[in-house]
Design an enzyme around this catalytic site. Structure first.
Site, short mmCIF file in Angstrom:
data_model
loop_
_atom_site.label_atom_id
_atom_site.label_comp_id
_atom_site.label_asym_id
_atom_site.label_seq_id
_atom_site.Cartn_x
_atom_site.Cartn_y
_atom_site.Cartn_z
CB SER A 236 6.21 7.67 -37.39
OG SER A 236 7.61 7.48 -37.40
CE LYS B 149 1.72 7.53 -33.38
NZ LYS B 149 2.19 8.80 -32.80
C1 HXC Z 1 -12.15 0.79 -26.54
C2 HXC Z 1 -12.14 3.07 -26.18
C3 HXC Z 1 -11.10 2.92 -25.22
C4 HXC Z 1 -10.61 1.60 -24.95
C5 HXC Z 1 -11.62 5.02 -25.38
N1 HXC Z 1 -12.41 4.37 -26.24
N2 HXC Z 1 -10.81 4.16 -24.73
N3 HXC Z 1 -12.63 2.02 -26.85
N4 HXC Z 1 -11.16 0.57 -25.65
N5 HXC Z 1 -9.66 1.38 -24.05
C6 HXC Z 1 -13.44 4.95 -27.09
C7 HXC Z 1 -14.56 5.51 -26.24
O1 HXC Z 1 -15.49 4.51 -25.88
C8 HXC Z 1 -15.19 6.53 -27.20
O2 HXC Z 1 -15.99 5.92 -28.17
C9 HXC Z 1 -13.98 7.08 -27.93
O3 HXC Z 1 -12.94 6.08 -27.80
C10 HXC Z 1 -13.47 8.37 -27.33
O4 HXC Z 1 -13.18 8.12 -25.96
P1 HXC Z 1 -13.13 9.30 -24.88
O5 HXC Z 1 -12.69 8.72 -23.60
O6 HXC Z 1 -14.40 10.08 -24.92
O7 HXC Z 1 -12.00 10.24 -25.50
P2 HXC Z 1 -11.08 11.27 -24.78
O8 HXC Z 1 -11.53 11.61 -23.41
O9 HXC Z 1 -10.90 12.38 -25.72
O10 HXC Z 1 -9.72 10.47 -24.58
C11 HXC Z 1 -8.84 10.25 -25.66
C12 HXC Z 1 -8.23 8.90 -25.55
C13 HXC Z 1 -7.58 8.71 -24.18
C14 HXC Z 1 -7.24 8.63 -26.65
C15 HXC Z 1 -9.36 7.89 -25.70
O11 HXC Z 1 -7.13 7.39 -24.04
C16 HXC Z 1 -6.46 9.67 -24.00
O12 HXC Z 1 -6.67 10.84 -23.76
N6 HXC Z 1 -5.22 9.25 -24.08
C17 HXC Z 1 -4.05 10.16 -23.99
C18 HXC Z 1 -2.91 9.45 -23.48
C19 HXC Z 1 -2.54 8.32 -24.34
O13 HXC Z 1 -3.36 7.61 -24.93
N7 HXC Z 1 -1.26 8.07 -24.38
C20 HXC Z 1 -0.75 6.92 -25.06
C21 HXC Z 1 -0.16 7.35 -26.31
S1 HXC Z 1 0.91 6.10 -26.79
P3 HXC Z 1 -17.62 5.82 -28.03
O14 HXC Z 1 -18.05 5.10 -29.25
O15 HXC Z 1 -17.87 5.06 -26.76
O16 HXC Z 1 -18.11 7.23 -27.96
C22 HXC Z 1 0.96 6.01 -28.39
C23 HXC Z 1 1.92 5.01 -28.96
C24 HXC Z 1 2.12 3.82 -28.13
O17 HXC Z 1 0.30 6.67 -29.08
C25 HXC Z 1 3.29 3.01 -28.66
C26 HXC Z 1 3.63 1.87 -27.77
C27 HXC Z 1 4.87 1.15 -28.27
#
Ligand code: HXC
Length: 267
Positions: free
Chosen positions: A146, A164
């Protein structure tokens, strides 16, 4: 500071998102504490690299390619674990997705994507693992990740903050329902953990690193091992009476934010 090499001896632990970042840190600490680990992720290449490193430490490691948004995939993780090791004692629902976008510009699919990974994925992990956790001879452990930002509000991350907060509620409910099954459910709430994808995206890429550091009383970003040590504690015998907790591991960040008046002279 680490735990003894037998702190988790005999346990079998699943870690989603175990190929990198905090999940990989937890996997390393679990191997060092004597657990067998199953790491799951969408990216098989990352899993293979992580598994090679864990095996070099002497770890007994299995990888499963899976997307936690897909319940069948999550059931597959549990089945592979039981087929391979005959038990599943710990489930760590760590896989998460997040990116910065103001709510007014967030597409419905962007919202849905993060809710699917973070909140739905966590429920799927709990649901699929329940039977095995109930059978654990150590007392099952379910850990979700979380953040204190869930309850403060998280400008720029409405989707992840809401997910979360949902996870925190889910863990409270599961604690009440599954305690009778010997299953201890808890969250760990990491603060900003350096050299992770999350901190890179949310703070460094967005030009907010200095601002974020200034809000941490201990004055530095955390390390993945800080979160891993919290997880080892909760899953060891030492954590046997901890259930329904949010274990905050954030260098005091949430208190630093909550008490600005202490550091701000009155005008
Ligand atoms: C705006 C975004 C975006 C961005 C994706 N989208 N990135 N919108 N700004 N930077 C939108 C896309 O346009 C799309 O909407 C929808 O989100 C899905 O995007 P996809 O790329 O097709 O999804 P996917 O390939 O499944 O990727 C999932 C993801 C990606 C979450 C978007 O970033 C990922 O896989 N991340 C995994 C790693 C990660 O994020 N780790 C960090 C976790 S940290 P539309 O409308 O265009 O279809 C965490 C806590 C952080 O959780 C705490 C910090 C202190």
């Amino acid at each position: 500071m680490t735990f003894s090499t037998d702190a988790l001896a005999g346990r079998v632990a699943v870690i989603t998102g175990g190929g990198g970042g905090i999940g990989f840190g937890i996997a390393k600490a679990f191997v060092a504490a004597g657990a067998k680990v199953v790491i799951a992720s969408r990216n098989q290449e990352r899993l293979d690299t992580a598994a090679t490193e864990l095996r070099a430490m002497g770890g007994d490691v299995t990888t499963v390619q899976a997307d936690v948004r897909n319940y069948d995939d999550v059931e597959g993780i549990v089945k592979t674990t039981l087929d391979t090791y005959g038990a599943l004692d710990v489930m760590i629902a760590n896989a998460a997705g997040n990116f910065v976008v103001p709510a007014a510009e967030m597409s419905p699919n962007a919202w849905k994507t993060v809710i699917d990974i973070d909140l739905n994925g966590t429920f799927y992990c709990a649901r699929a693992a329940h039977g095995a956790l109930k059978d654990s001879k150590f007392g099952g452990r379910f850990i979700a990740i979380s953040t204190t930002r869930a309850l403060e509000g998280w400008p720029g991350c409405a989707h992840a903050g809401a997910a979360k907060a949902g996870i925190m509620s889910l863990i409270r409910t599961l604690t009440g329902e599954w305690g009778k099954d010997g299953i201890r459910c808890n969250t760990i709430a990491p603060g900003a953990i350096g050299d992770t994808e999350g901190v890179k995206r949310i703070y460094e890429d967005a030009g907010r690193k200095a601002n974020e550091l200034s809000s941490i009383p201990l004055g530095e970003f955390g390390k993945t091992v800080d979160i891993a040590n919290a997880a080892v504690f909760l899953c060891s015998d030492a954590g046997a009476y901890v259930a329904g907790a949010d274990l905050v591991v954030d260098g005091g960040r949430n208190r630093g934010r909550a008490s600005p008046i202490v550091n701000t002279p009155a005008k």
